[in-house]
Design a protein around this motif. Structure first.
Motif, PDB file in Angstrom:
ATOM      1  N   THR A  75      -1.143  -0.405   2.614  1.00 50.96           N
ATOM      2  CA  THR A  75      -2.419   0.084   2.091  1.00 50.96           C
ATOM      3  C   THR A  75      -3.502   0.058   3.158  1.00 50.96           C
ATOM      4  N   VAL A 150      -3.993   8.399  -0.124  1.00 50.63           N
ATOM      5  CA  VAL A 150      -4.448   7.823  -1.387  1.00 50.63           C
ATOM      6  C   VAL A 150      -3.277   7.666  -2.355  1.00 50.63           C
ATOM      7  N   LEU A 154      -1.967   3.987  -3.640  1.00 49.84           N
ATOM      8  CA  LEU A 154      -2.077   3.636  -5.057  1.00 49.84           C
ATOM      9  C   LEU A 154      -0.699   3.395  -5.680  1.00 49.84           C
ATOM     10  N   TRP A 158       0.675  -0.052  -7.253  1.00 46.02           N
ATOM     11  CA  TRP A 158       1.095  -0.018  -8.648  1.00 46.02           C
ATOM     12  C   TRP A 158       2.523  -0.538  -8.800  1.00 46.02           C
TER      13      TRP A 158
END
Length: 171
Positions: A75, A150, A154, A158
């Motif tokens: 990330t 992105v 994400l 998740w």
């Protein structure tokens, strides 16, 4: 619903995505002859960073804490890449009179300028970064890379957090 997606399998998928995106960039550079601007090069570095940590996570297959560390390292690369891609898209949408002047090539700057000056110049962007040479569905390559950064970040968070949360509830 998607219980079969383990963090290990996801990291393999993320690595394959990053490798494919780098391969696509190389294809455009060497077969289509689209020379990358300095911001494009930095975006490639971010995908390589993400892909390297995703591959390490797949090979290492750590426990919960390790999965979280790898997810956040991926990330971090995605955030860096999204910031660079966002700046790139912003430059591409400037009115022509506000576009900065073109700078020398990245190799020239690295060989002849102090590193701090190279970083400042690259992050500021230049006229060659404002040129849109490729589009798909109306979006430029930096806009697509922004979406990939992105999306991968994400999804990675998740998958890792949903799996670790399920394990905590089960215990």
């Amino acid at each position: 619903m998607l219980n079969w997606i383990t963090p290990r399998l996801w990291h393999l998928f993320a690595f394959l995505c990053c490798a494919t995106l780098i391969g696509f960039a190389m294809y455009n550079q060497y077969m289509v002859y689209l020379s990358p601007c300095p911001l494009c090069v930095l975006q490639r570095v971010a995908f390589i960073w993400m892909g390297a940590f995703a591959l390490l996570a797949f090979v290492h297959n750590p426990g919960r804490a390790g999965q979280l560390v790898y997810a956040w390292l991926c990330t971090l690369g995605a955030v860096f890449g999204a910031l660079i891609a966002g700046r790139h898209v912003w430059l591409q949408n400037l009115p022509p009179e506000l576009v900065p002047e073109c700078s020398p090539g990245l190799n020239y700057m690295l060989e002849n300028w102090p590193v701090a000056e190279v970083v400042k110049t690259v992050l500021y962007g230049s006229g060659d970064c404002a040129e849109v040479l490729w589009t798909f569905l109306g979006l430029s390559m930096p806009a697509w890379t922004f979406i990939w950064y992105v999306g991968l970040a994400l999804a990675t968070l998740w998958v890792v957090y949903s799996r670790t949360a399920k394990k905590r509830v089960a215990n």
